[in-house]
Scaffold this motif. Structure first.
Motif, PDB file in Angstrom:
ATOM      1  N   PHE A  34       0.811  -1.242   0.088  1.00  0.00           N
ATOM      2  CA  PHE A  34       0.024  -0.060  -0.238  1.00  0.00           C
ATOM      3  C   PHE A  34       0.938   1.245   0.081  1.00  0.00           C
ATOM      4  CE2 PHE A  34      -2.654  -3.161   1.834  1.00  0.00           C
ATOM      5  CZ  PHE A  34      -3.844  -3.124   0.912  1.00  0.00           C
ATOM      6  N   VAL A  35       1.874   1.248   0.474  1.00  0.00           N
ATOM      7  CA  VAL A  35       2.725   2.417   0.485  1.00  0.00           C
ATOM      8  C   VAL A  35       3.879   2.391  -0.456  1.00  0.00           C
ATOM      9  CG1 VAL A  35       4.496   3.842   1.926  1.00  0.00           C
ATOM     10  CG2 VAL A  35       2.696   2.645   3.031  1.00  0.00           C
ATOM     11  N   PHE A  36       4.500   1.458  -0.741  1.00  0.00           N
ATOM     12  CA  PHE A  36       5.476   1.607  -1.804  1.00  0.00           C
ATOM     13  C   PHE A  36       4.810   1.332  -3.286  1.00  0.00           C
ATOM     14  CE2 PHE A  36       8.365  -0.495   1.736  1.00  0.00           C
ATOM     15  CZ  PHE A  36       8.724   0.679   2.046  1.00  0.00           C
ATOM     16  N   ALA A 174      -1.251   7.185 -17.531  1.00  0.00           N
ATOM     17  CA  ALA A 174      -1.313   5.737 -17.561  1.00  0.00           C
ATOM     18  C   ALA A 174      -1.568   5.234 -16.255  1.00  0.00           C
ATOM     19  CB  ALA A 174      -0.092   5.273 -18.143  1.00  0.00           C
ATOM     20  N   HIS A 175      -2.094   3.851 -16.280  1.00  0.00           N
ATOM     21  CA  HIS A 175      -2.323   3.315 -14.937  1.00  0.00           C
ATOM     22  C   HIS A 175      -1.134   2.577 -14.788  1.00  0.00           C
ATOM     23  CE1 HIS A 175      -7.000   2.971 -16.036  1.00  0.00           C
ATOM     24  NE2 HIS A 175      -6.608   4.052 -15.521  1.00  0.00           N
ATOM     25  N   HIS A 176      -0.454   3.079 -13.438  1.00  0.00           N
ATOM     26  CA  HIS A 176       0.699   2.487 -13.133  1.00  0.00           C
ATOM     27  C   HIS A 176       0.576   1.167 -12.552  1.00  0.00           C
ATOM     28  CE1 HIS A 176       4.611   2.232 -10.993  1.00  0.00           C
ATOM     29  NE2 HIS A 176       5.042   3.400 -11.375  1.00  0.00           N
ATOM     30  N   PRO A 177       1.220  -0.006 -12.907  1.00  0.00           N
ATOM     31  CA  PRO A 177       1.061  -1.232 -12.638  1.00  0.00           C
ATOM     32  C   PRO A 177       1.620  -1.482 -11.256  1.00  0.00           C
ATOM     33  CG  PRO A 177       2.988  -1.119 -14.025  1.00  0.00           C
ATOM     34  CD  PRO A 177       2.337   0.229 -13.944  1.00  0.00           C
ATOM     35  N   PHE A 178       0.983  -2.602 -10.513  1.00  0.00           N
ATOM     36  CA  PHE A 178       1.229  -3.149  -9.276  1.00  0.00           C
ATOM     37  C   PHE A 178       2.486  -3.783  -9.463  1.00  0.00           C
ATOM     38  CE2 PHE A 178       1.242  -5.916  -5.638  1.00  0.00           C
ATOM     39  CZ  PHE A 178       0.895  -4.968  -4.653  1.00  0.00           C
ATOM     40  N   ASP A 179       3.468  -3.429  -8.262  1.00  0.00           N
ATOM     41  CA  ASP A 179       4.978  -4.138  -8.329  1.00  0.00           C
ATOM     42  C   ASP A 179       5.486  -4.551  -7.001  1.00  0.00           C
ATOM     43  OD1 ASP A 179       7.331  -4.691  -9.066  1.00  0.00           O
ATOM     44  OD2 ASP A 179       8.222  -2.894  -8.643  1.00  0.00           O
ATOM     45  N   PHE A 180       5.160  -5.823  -6.870  1.00  0.00           N
ATOM     46  CA  PHE A 180       5.340  -6.280  -5.660  1.00  0.00           C
ATOM     47  C   PHE A 180       7.009  -6.638  -5.637  1.00  0.00           C
ATOM     48  CE2 PHE A 180       6.268  -9.190  -2.090  1.00  0.00           C
ATOM     49  CZ  PHE A 180       5.307  -8.983  -1.001  1.00  0.00           C
ATOM     50  N   ASN A 181       7.931  -6.004  -5.407  1.00  0.00           N
ATOM     51  CA  ASN A 181       9.167  -5.734  -5.376  1.00  0.00           C
ATOM     52  C   ASN A 181       9.598  -6.770  -4.418  1.00  0.00           C
ATOM     53  OD1 ASN A 181      12.231  -5.018  -5.241  1.00  0.00           O
ATOM     54  ND2 ASN A 181      11.811  -3.534  -6.725  1.00  0.00           N
ATOM     55  N   THR A 182      10.410  -7.895  -4.433  1.00  0.00           N
ATOM     56  CA  THR A 182      10.949  -8.802  -3.562  1.00  0.00           C
ATOM     57  C   THR A 182      12.084  -8.357  -2.898  1.00  0.00           C
ATOM     58  OG1 THR A 182      10.209 -10.622  -5.183  1.00  0.00           O
ATOM     59  CG2 THR A 182      11.469 -10.977  -3.362  1.00  0.00           C
ATOM     60  N   THR A 183      12.850  -7.727  -3.477  1.00  0.00           N
ATOM     61  CA  THR A 183      14.200  -7.108  -3.069  1.00  0.00           C
ATOM     62  C   THR A 183      13.678  -6.066  -1.872  1.00  0.00           C
ATOM     63  OG1 THR A 183      15.581  -7.572  -4.977  1.00  0.00           O
ATOM     64  CG2 THR A 183      16.228  -6.005  -3.396  1.00  0.00           C
ATOM     65  N   ARG A 184      12.841  -5.061  -2.058  1.00  0.00           N
ATOM     66  CA  ARG A 184      12.681  -4.126  -1.685  1.00  0.00           C
ATOM     67  C   ARG A 184      11.651  -4.793  -0.173  1.00  0.00           C
ATOM     68  NH1 ARG A 184       9.508   0.271  -4.676  1.00  0.00           N
ATOM     69  NH2 ARG A 184       8.069  -1.533  -4.844  1.00  0.00           N
ATOM     70  N   VAL A 187      14.279  -6.359   2.127  1.00  0.00           N
ATOM     71  CA  VAL A 187      15.027  -4.992   2.842  1.00  0.00           C
ATOM     72  C   VAL A 187      14.072  -4.455   4.032  1.00  0.00           C
ATOM     73  CG1 VAL A 187      15.808  -2.825   2.463  1.00  0.00           C
ATOM     74  CG2 VAL A 187      16.413  -4.619   0.874  1.00  0.00           C
ATOM     75  N   THR A 188      12.639  -4.397   3.570  1.00  0.00           N
ATOM     76  CA  THR A 188      11.823  -3.704   4.557  1.00  0.00           C
ATOM     77  C   THR A 188      11.889  -4.670   5.848  1.00  0.00           C
ATOM     78  OG1 THR A 188      10.499  -2.797   2.867  1.00  0.00           O
ATOM     79  CG2 THR A 188       9.536  -2.941   5.093  1.00  0.00           C
ATOM     80  N   LEU A 189      11.889  -6.166   5.442  1.00  0.00           N
ATOM     81  CA  LEU A 189      11.794  -7.039   6.465  1.00  0.00           C
ATOM     82  C   LEU A 189      12.849  -7.083   7.251  1.00  0.00           C
ATOM     83  CD1 LEU A 189      10.287 -10.373   4.804  1.00  0.00           C
ATOM     84  CD2 LEU A 189       9.157  -9.082   6.658  1.00  0.00           C
ATOM     85  N   GLY A 190      14.197  -6.880   6.860  1.00  0.00           N
ATOM     86  CA  GLY A 190      15.265  -6.702   7.499  1.00  0.00           C
ATOM     87  C   GLY A 190      15.243  -5.580   8.240  1.00  0.00           C
ATOM     88  N   ILE A 191      14.825  -4.325   7.936  1.00  0.00           N
ATOM     89  CA  ILE A 191      14.946  -3.019   8.685  1.00  0.00           C
ATOM     90  C   ILE A 191      13.908  -3.217   9.737  1.00  0.00           C
ATOM     91  CG2 ILE A 191      14.313  -0.689   8.560  1.00  0.00           C
ATOM     92  CD1 ILE A 191      15.341  -0.638   5.759  1.00  0.00           C
ATOM     93  N   LEU A 192      12.727  -3.673   9.625  1.00  0.00           N
ATOM     94  CA  LEU A 192      11.811  -3.815  10.839  1.00  0.00           C
ATOM     95  C   LEU A 192      12.127  -4.976  11.803  1.00  0.00           C
ATOM     96  CD1 LEU A 192       8.264  -4.051   8.744  1.00  0.00           C
ATOM     97  CD2 LEU A 192       9.493  -1.951  10.065  1.00  0.00           C
TER      98      LEU A 192
END
Length: 719
Positions: A34-36, A174-184, A187-192
């Motif tokens: 939802f944020v990224f 244009a409709h921006h596609p949904f992008d579930f970025n695995t790397t990001r 990284v978010t998991l690691g930071i949290l």
């Protein structure tokens, strides 16, 4: 049974850990979804307009799937009389064409601008943006327009563009596609996870290393494994500097047969160690390549301007950044990496050893040795170091000492420094083990051998050997242990490796340059005449400012850190490469150092021995000395930060241990200091990580800019 019993005994803790994991996973998932990906939601209601039919470009492809060619002559797209709101723009490039990063200049007229506008003295126009034909997310460009847009102009700019460029279409809103970025997401998991583990009230601060040695060792080992994995991943990211090919990695240089093969990277100048190994295999100490006759005939071959003029006249090239003496090329870098990696590898395989793998191996050894050394201090010189405090200080000690920059450029310049650091921390660890061992001689031999091998890697790092004075003075001199038979044997074990290795290095220098103390650096064919460089006090102030006090230079664009500006009043030649600020300004964890005197008084009042105080004083003094010597001998370079940064970080860590030892665990003061320490560590690590991703010549961002753009899109999710 053991697992079941452990689970029963620690049920509450395991349940708490499980809850934390669930919360972290959910939080990371929500952030990613939802944020990224807020561009996906914000553009969901847009009325997309396809402008492809208005393109005035040469068409290719089919009637159903047309494509348009941007050429060197025709690379400007302009739309008139749109009379519509424009929230974003999509440039749909053909994914199958050769990948490249394109600089795109966008201009528009709207209700606030009736003509195209650009930067002026007082305003900044629409900045040039980068669009990668390989990265789909970069094709969507958010525009900040006012009211209705009338005209829209799109131009491909820049000199390094490969035409033709195939464009499948142009769209606005244009409709921006949904992008579930695995790397990001990872990284978010690691930071949290780090936030959860190191939060001030975490139980990790109540687990003391001395009281729970087994649990703490398991967690420390797990942390080191993760750190090594992250460092290896970062090094391998810069594949253009690695020199290793497999069917799935550096495929273009794979031989098509082997599971893995090596290949040369970095140009001729980068093969010095490999060429020296070939020469040594033939029983000679100089490189096989013959210098051109014009170089041998020069009265002063160390004058770069004169060399360059002679090369232009004759057309014959010469080797740069090698030592030249008596008609031969030599390698002036330390010989130990050749004996350790290159020569054995060449004798076994007949191929050149990949330098980046040597840097990685040395880095792994450094992380292991650094962690073991810190653990040794925490367990045997302090009683109240918690696992949380250990890890909180171990992370910046490893990541902020300049090692990451050596991994960013894993070349033969980085290898001697990295290997010298690895030998230094292991040498100190073995010495520390020997001080508390019933049979110290083997530990002293191993420690001194490691410490003196530094001379064959990076002689500046011999400054670590000065730590022998605070570590052994009390034992051998104050207590007069040296004058006992056992003490004499132990002292001989400390000294013997220095004598043997020093004799070998002195012979090596004498055989090459006729002097046992000349390593050949002054014969270097580099940008200045090293034979006449000398010592100048005028170089010290600019170097001290750049290495220690220069504030970081930042921008609002990833990776946010920029090269620091450099000005000097030294009216002579200054050797200076890109740097990113001084360590005292950029690493807040070092802000504990100004309180050294007060903290050391606490330690001296607490203990009858002054070993730790002596170690800290030697580290700080040696750090300043090495930095200034580097500036005098060679200049101001970012990789040289690794020569001395570890010394200051190690001193800061020991000072933090002392403060922790003198505060009540439940006091308000300690809780406040821990919160401050967490922030200082976080900022220090963040700075060090961001420097790793600053685009630089020769790195991944320069060789593969179209792939580097994916890193930018991952970080700058709001664009």
């Amino acid at each position: 049974m053991l697992v079941r019993d452990y689970a029963r005994a620690n049920k509450a803790a395991l349940v708490h850990i499980a809850k934390c994991i669930v919360v972290i996973v959910l939080a990371a998932t929500m952030l990613e979804a939802f944020v990224f990906n807020f561009n996906f939601f914000s553009s969901a209601g847009y009325n997309t307009i396809n402008l492809s039919s208005k393109l005035d470009l040469q068409e290719t492809g089919t009637a159903l799937e047309p494509e348009y060619r941007l050429t060197e002559v025709d690379h400007v797209i302009e739309f008139s009389n749109l009379n519509t709101e424009v929230r974003n723009l999509r440039l749909d490039f053909d994914f199958e064409q050769p990948a490249q990063a394109l600089q795109v200049k966008i201009q528009f007229t709207d209700e606030a601008h009736h003509t195209y506008f650009d930067s002026t003295e007082y305003t900044v126009g629409v900045p040039t943006t980068i669009v990668s034909t390989f990265v789909g997310q970069s094709e969507y460009i958010n525009l900040n327009t006012t009211g209705l847009v009338d005209n829209l102009r799109i131009e491909i700019v820049g000199d390094d563009v490969q035409y033709p460029i195939l464009l499948s279409g142009v769209y606005v809103n244009a409709h921006h596609p949904f992008d579930f970025n695995t790397t990001r997401y990872l990284v978010t998991l690691g930071i949290l996870a780090l936030i959860c583990v190191f939060r001030p009230k975490s139980s990790i601060y109540r687990c003391f290393i001395v009281e729970r040695p087994r649990r703490s060792k398991v967690i420390i080992v797990a942390t080191v494994v993760i750190e090594v994995y992250l460092m290896a991943t970062f090094l391998l990211l810069g594949s253009n500097l690695v020199g290793v090919a497999t069917p799935t990695y550096n495929y273009g240089s794979w031989d098509g047969v082997s599971i893995v093969n090596t290949f040369e990277v970095g140009g001729d100048n980068a093969q010095q160690y490999a060429e020296l190994a070939k020469s040594m295999a033939k029983g000679q100490l100089y490189l096989e390549e013959e210098p051109p006759q014009w170089l041998q005939d020069m009265a002063d071959p160390y004058d770069k301007g004169a060399r360059d003029e002679a090369q232009k006249v004759t057309g014959e090239p010469y080797l740069f950044d090698v030592a030249y003496h008596d008609g031969h090329y030599y390698v002036y870098f330390g010989v130990v990496p050749v004996l350790l990696f290159y020569l054995p590898f060449f004798l076994v395989t007949g191929a050149n050893f990949p330098t980046a793998i040597g840097v990685l191996a040395a880095c792994i050894a450094f992380v292991l040795g650094c962690s073991a050394l810190l653990d040794r201090f925490a367990r045997y010189h302090f009683k109240r170091v918690s696992l949380g405090l250990y890890l909180l200080l171990q992370i910046p000690l490893v990541f902020c000492c300049g090692v990451l920059y050596l991994l960013k450029f894993p070349t033969f310049y980085s290898l001697p420094i990295m290997l010298g650091l690895a030998f230094s921390v292991w040498g100190l660890y073995f010495w520390m083990r020997g001080r508390t061992s019933a049979s110290p001689c083997p530990w002293y031999l191993a420690g001194s051998l490691c410490m003196v091998l530094v001379a064959g890697c990076r002689p500046q790092l011999l400054a670590f050997s000065l730590l022998a004075f605070p570590l052994f003075w009390r034992l051998f001199i104050t207590k007069r242990h040296l004058f006992t038979p056992r003490g004499a044997r132990e002292f001989a074990c400390l000294i013997a490796p220095y004598l043997v290795v020093a004799a070998g290095l002195m012979w090596y220098n004498w055989a090459r340059f006729g002097s046992p103390t000349n390593f050949g650096a002054n014969y270097n064919l580099t940008v200045n005449d090293m034979t006449k460089r000398g010592f100048s006090f005028g170089r010290l102030a600019p170097a001290f400012f750049a290495y220690f006090l220069q504030p970081p230079s930042a921008s609002g664009v990833f990776p946010f850190i920029q090269p620091a500006p450099f000005d000097t009043t030294y009216m002579g030649q200054t050797i200076k490469e890109v740097t990113f600020g001084g360590i005292l300004a950029c690493l807040p964890i070092l802000w504990i150092l100004p309180f050294s005197k007060r903290i050391l008084r606490m330690r001296i009042a607490q203990r009858s021995t002054r070993t730790i105080a002596g170690v800290i004083l030697v580290l700080l003094s040696a750090g300043v000395l090495v930095a200034l010597l580097d500036a005098q001998m060679a200049g101001i370079l970012q990789r040289y930060y690794a020569d001395f940064s570890f010394m200051f970080l190690a001193a800061a860590v020991l000072l933090a241990f002392i403060v922790n030892e003198n505060l009540d665990q439940e006091s308000v003061t300690r809780n406040l200091l821990m919160k401050v320490l967490i922030v200082l560590v976080a900022l220090s690590v963040l700075y060090s990580l961001l420097v790793c991703f600053v685009p630089e010549t020769g790195w991944f961002s320069d060789i593969y800019p179209w792939a580097y753009q994916e890193i930018i899109e991952t970080a700058q999710f709001w664009t």
